[in-house]
Design a protein around this motif. Structure first.
Motif, short mmCIF file in Angstrom:
data_model
loop_
_atom_site.label_atom_id
_atom_site.label_comp_id
_atom_site.label_asym_id
_atom_site.label_seq_id
_atom_site.Cartn_x
_atom_site.Cartn_y
_atom_site.Cartn_z
N LEU A 1 9.45 -1.95 -5.23
CA LEU A 1 8.15 -2.53 -5.55
C LEU A 1 8.28 -3.77 -6.43
CD1 LEU A 1 6.13 0.74 -6.34
CD2 LEU A 1 6.31 -0.50 -4.15
N ALA A 2 9.46 -4.03 -6.93
CA ALA A 2 9.67 -5.20 -7.78
C ALA A 2 9.44 -6.48 -6.97
CB ALA A 2 11.08 -5.20 -8.37
N GLY B 1 0.03 -12.88 2.49
CA GLY B 1 1.27 -13.20 3.19
C GLY B 1 1.99 -12.02 3.80
N GLU B 2 2.19 -10.96 3.01
CA GLU B 2 2.91 -9.78 3.50
C GLU B 2 2.19 -8.53 3.02
OE1 GLU B 2 6.94 -9.81 2.16
OE2 GLU B 2 7.42 -11.73 3.13
N ILE B 3 2.17 -7.51 3.88
CA ILE B 3 1.61 -6.20 3.51
C ILE B 3 2.70 -5.16 3.77
CG2 ILE B 3 -0.22 -4.52 3.88
CD1 ILE B 3 -1.91 -6.76 5.09
N HIS B 4 3.22 -4.57 2.70
CA HIS B 4 4.28 -3.57 2.81
C HIS B 4 3.65 -2.17 2.76
CE1 HIS B 4 7.80 -6.29 2.28
NE2 HIS B 4 6.86 -7.07 1.77
N LEU B 5 4.01 -1.34 3.71
CA LEU B 5 3.45 0.01 3.82
C LEU B 5 4.52 1.04 3.48
CD1 LEU B 5 1.65 -0.41 7.29
CD2 LEU B 5 0.78 -1.01 5.00
N PHE B 6 4.20 1.92 2.52
CA PHE B 6 5.14 2.97 2.11
C PHE B 6 4.49 4.34 2.33
CE2 PHE B 6 6.52 -0.72 -0.29
CZ PHE B 6 7.90 -0.63 -0.29
N ASP B 7 5.12 5.17 3.16
CA ASP B 7 4.66 6.55 3.36
C ASP B 7 5.71 7.26 4.19
OD1 ASP B 7 3.23 8.96 4.26
OD2 ASP B 7 1.42 7.96 3.52
N GLY B 8 6.03 8.48 3.83
CA GLY B 8 7.06 9.22 4.56
C GLY B 8 6.50 10.22 5.55
N ASP B 9 5.18 10.28 5.71
CA ASP B 9 4.57 11.27 6.60
C ASP B 9 4.50 10.78 8.04
OD1 ASP B 9 4.16 13.41 4.90
OD2 ASP B 9 2.23 12.64 4.18
N ILE B 10 4.29 11.73 8.94
CA ILE B 10 4.08 11.46 10.36
C ILE B 10 2.58 11.33 10.62
CG2 ILE B 10 4.34 12.42 12.69
CD1 ILE B 10 6.94 11.47 11.38
N ARG C 1 -2.17 -9.66 13.38
CA ARG C 1 -1.52 -10.42 12.33
C ARG C 1 -0.04 -10.10 12.23
NH1 ARG C 1 -2.76 -10.33 6.73
NH2 ARG C 1 -0.55 -10.70 6.55
N ARG C 2 0.67 -11.00 11.56
CA ARG C 2 2.11 -10.84 11.34
C ARG C 2 2.35 -10.27 9.94
NH1 ARG C 2 0.84 -15.82 13.42
NH2 ARG C 2 1.57 -16.21 15.55
N HIS C 3 3.59 -9.85 9.69
CA HIS C 3 4.07 -9.48 8.36
C HIS C 3 3.39 -8.24 7.78
CE1 HIS C 3 5.87 -13.31 8.92
NE2 HIS C 3 4.82 -14.03 8.56
N VAL C 4 3.10 -7.25 8.63
CA VAL C 4 2.79 -5.90 8.15
C VAL C 4 4.09 -5.12 8.30
CG1 VAL C 4 1.42 -3.82 8.45
CG2 VAL C 4 0.38 -6.06 8.85
N ILE C 5 4.68 -4.74 7.17
CA ILE C 5 6.07 -4.27 7.15
C ILE C 5 6.13 -2.78 6.83
CG2 ILE C 5 8.33 -4.60 6.05
CD1 ILE C 5 7.18 -7.49 5.35
N SER C 6 6.76 -2.03 7.72
CA SER C 6 6.82 -0.57 7.62
C SER C 6 8.00 -0.12 6.77
CB SER C 6 6.92 0.03 9.02
OG SER C 6 7.19 1.42 8.95
N ILE D 1 0.88 -1.17 0.00
CA ILE D 1 0.00 0.00 0.00
C ILE D 1 0.91 1.21 0.00
CG2 ILE D 1 -1.86 1.23 1.18
CD1 ILE D 1 -2.51 -1.44 2.61
N VAL D 2 0.89 1.96 -1.07
CA VAL D 2 1.73 3.15 -1.20
C VAL D 2 0.87 4.36 -0.88
CG1 VAL D 2 3.26 4.47 -2.68
CG2 VAL D 2 3.10 1.99 -2.98
N GLY D 3 1.07 4.92 0.29
CA GLY D 3 0.27 6.04 0.77
C GLY D 3 -0.69 5.59 1.84
N LEU D 4 -0.48 6.05 3.08
CA LEU D 4 -1.31 5.63 4.21
C LEU D 4 -2.18 6.78 4.70
CD1 LEU D 4 -1.38 2.81 5.67
CD2 LEU D 4 0.51 3.13 4.11
N GLY D 5 -2.78 7.53 3.75
CA GLY D 5 -3.76 8.54 4.12
C GLY D 5 -5.08 7.87 4.46
N GLY D 6 -6.18 8.61 4.31
CA GLY D 6 -7.49 8.06 4.66
C GLY D 6 -7.83 6.80 3.90
N THR D 7 -7.70 6.84 2.58
CA THR D 7 -8.05 5.68 1.77
C THR D 7 -7.08 4.53 2.00
OG1 THR D 7 -9.07 7.09 0.09
CG2 THR D 7 -8.49 4.85 -0.56
N GLY D 8 -5.78 4.82 2.01
CA GLY D 8 -4.78 3.77 2.22
C GLY D 8 -4.92 3.08 3.55
N SER D 9 -5.28 3.83 4.59
CA SER D 9 -5.42 3.22 5.91
C SER D 9 -6.62 2.28 5.96
CB SER D 9 -5.53 4.29 7.00
OG SER D 9 -6.68 5.09 6.81
N TYR D 10 -7.69 2.61 5.25
CA TYR D 10 -8.84 1.71 5.20
C TYR D 10 -8.54 0.48 4.34
CZ TYR D 10 -12.14 4.54 7.83
OH TYR D 10 -12.79 5.21 8.85
#
Length: 405
Positions: free
Chosen positions: A269-270, A206-215, A251-256, A186-195
Motif C-alpha cells: 500500500l506504500a 490513474g490507477e485503481i488497485h483491488l485487494f481481496d482474497g475471496d472468490i 477503462r484501463r489500469h484496474v489492477i487485480s 480498494i481493500v475489500g471487494l464486498g458489497g460496499t467495495g464493489s460499489y
C-alpha cells in the motif's frame, strides 16, 4: 470557406484541409490563431473552442439536442470592430479553466440570422471566425486564421477506452481533472467495495488497485453493481480478477491483487495516494489503518450495521464512512472499530448486507474522497459520516480543528 453541407464526421478534416490551425483535445475542437481586434484597436490572435463530442464513432452535430450547442469559448480579449466598439456576439463572461491547459475569457452565443442552429462544426466555427476575423482584416488585410499549420490531433492517452462525454457535456472537465494522475486502492471487494469501484472507475483516476482474497460467488452478485451471469458465478473467479475484467471495456489500469492484506504484504500500500478500507475483520482493519497513518496516506474506512427487528419484521441500522488524513487521525479510535476477530466474528455472522445500503455506504466514502481532493465543496469539513436508515438522517462529526467551536 465552403458553404456546402458537411458530414459532421468530416467537418474537422475540411477545416484542416482549408488551412485552419485546428486540433481536438479533451472533447473540444480548438481553432488557434484567429485574428481579432482588441478594445485598444490592435490586431491580436486568440483561440476559439467548442464542444466536439463523439458518441461511439459518430460526432454529435451542434444543436442536436444531445449535449452540443451553438455556443463557443474564446481565449482572448473581447473582439471588437475596427473602431474599438464591441461586436455583438451574445457574450457571457467566463474567465475559467475550460479543461486543464486551456483558460477561456468569454463565451459567445450567436447564430446566423434566421437560422435555428448549425448542422456541423465546420459551419459553426467558420461563422464565428468570419464575424471576428473580418474586423481584423479591415485593419490588416493580410491576416488570416488559415495559417496552414498542421497540429497533431491524437489525444494524450486516457484511462478511458472511449471519451468521458458526461464531463464534457457538463463542462466539468477541469474539475474532474482533480481526480486524475493518482493511484488509489480498494481493500475489500464486498458489497460496499464493489460499489466504490463502480464509482471510482468512472473518474479519471490513474490507477485503481483491488485487494481481496475471496472468490466471486452468487451472494456477491446480489450485492454488487451490474449483473453477473451464471457461468461467471460457476467460474469461481477471484473477486479482484472478476471486477478488473468487468471494468476493462470501459477503462484501463484496474489492477487485480487476488489476496488479502496481511503483515507480510501491507507494504504494497506504500506509495498510493488514497485507500478505501472495506474490510470486516478488526485485526486487518487495525493493521491497514496503522500502516496508512504511519505512512501519511489518506484513507476512508467504511462500515455497516443492519439489524433485524423481529416484532416489526423489518430492518434498521446505519452505515459509516470515516475519512482519515495526515492532518487529522486522532478520531480513529472513536469511529473505526478495531475489535478482536473473535468478538467481530460473532457480530458479522449476524450482520445483514443489503445492496442499497452497500451503495449508500460506498457513495458516502466516494464523496468524502472527492471532497478531500477538492472536486466537491466541503463547507463543514467533517471526517465521519453516519447514515441511519430508520431515521433517514445523516450525522456529521468531527470537524477539522480550524472549523471546531
Amino acid at each position: 470557406m465552403s458553404s456546402r453541407p458537411i458530414d459532421p464526421n468530416a467537418a474537422f478534416e475540411l477545416l484542416r484541409t482549408e488551412g485552419f490551425e485546428v486540433e481536438i483535445h479533451q472533447q473540444h475542437l480548438l481553432v488557434h490563431n484567429i485574428p481579432y481586434v482588441t478594445p485598444q484597436k490592435v490586431v491580436r490572435n486568440a483561440t476559439l473552442a467548442c464542444l466536439y463530442i463523439e458518441n461511439g464513432e459518430q460526432v454529435i452535430a451542434p444543436d442536436s439536442g444531445k449535449g452540443d450547442n451553438h455556443q463557443v469559448w474564446w481565449t482572448g480579449e473581447y473582439p471588437c470592430y475596427p473602431d474599438g466598439t464591441r461586436l455583438d456576439l451574445g457574450t457571457a463572461p467566463q474567465g475559467r479553466e475550460l479543461f486543464p491547459g486551456l483558460t477561456v475569457q468569454h463565451q459567445f452565443s450567436n447564430k446566423p440570422f434566421g437560422a435555428s442552429g448549425f448542422p456541423d462544426h465546420y459551419t459553426k466555427v467558420t461563422h464565428y471566425i468570419r464575424l471576428i476575423q473580418n474586423q481584423a482584416k479591415a485593419i490588416d488585410r493580410d491576416v488570416d486564421a488559415r495559417t496552414g499549420r498542421v497540429l497533431a490531433t491524437q489525444e494524450d492517452e486516457s484511462v478511458f477506452c472511449y471519451p468521458d462525454t458526461a464531463s464534457a457535456r457538463s463542462e466539468i472537465l477541469a474539475i474532474s481533472a482533480k481526480l486524475a494522475a493518482s493511484r488509489i486502492a480498494i481493500v475489500g471487494l464486498g458489497g460496499t467495495g464493489s460499489y466504490i469501484l463502480d464509482q471510482t472507475a468512472k473518474t479519471p483516476v490513474g490507477e485503481i488497485h483491488l485487494f481481496d482474497g475471496d472468490i466471486f460467488n452468487s451472494h456477491n452478485a446480489f450485492r454488487a453493481p451490474g449483473a453477473a451471469s451464471l457461468d461467471e458465478i460457476n467460474a469461481k473467479e477471484p473477486k479482484t480478477d472478476y471486477f478488473a475484467r468487468k471494468y476493462a471495456p470501459m477503462r484501463r489500469h484496474v489492477i487485480s491483487h487476488p489476496y488479502f492484506i496481511d503483515p507480510e504484504n501491507v507494504h504494497e500500500l506504500a506509495g498510493l495516494d488514497f485507500v478505501f478500507v472495506c474490510v470486516d475483520k478488526g485485526v486487518a482493519r487495525s493493521l491497514i489503518a496503522t500502516f496508512l497513518i504511519d505512512n501519511s496516506i489518506p484513507f476512508v474506512d467504511v462500515g455497516m450495521n443492519l439489524l433485524l427487528l423481529p416484532e416489526q419484521n423489518s430492518l434498521m441500522g446505519t452505515c459509516r464512512a470515516t475519512l482519515v488524513t495526515p492532518e487529522k487521525s486522532d478520531h480513529v479510535a472513536d469511529f473505526i472499530p478495531m475489535d478482536s476477530d473473535e468478538e467481530e466474528d460473532v457480530l458479522y455472522r449476524h450482520n445483514i448486507q443489503v445492496a442499497d445500503m452497500n451503495a449508500v455506504n460506498a457513495m458516502l466514502a466516494v464523496i468524502k474522497w472527492k471532497q478531500h481532493l477538492g472536486f466537491y465543496q466541503d463547507d463543514t469539513r467533517t471526517h465521519n459520516l453516519s447514515f441511519a436508515v430508520n431515521l433517514m438522517s445523516l450525522n456529521r462529526s468531527p470537524r477539522r480543528p480550524e472549523h471546531s467551536e
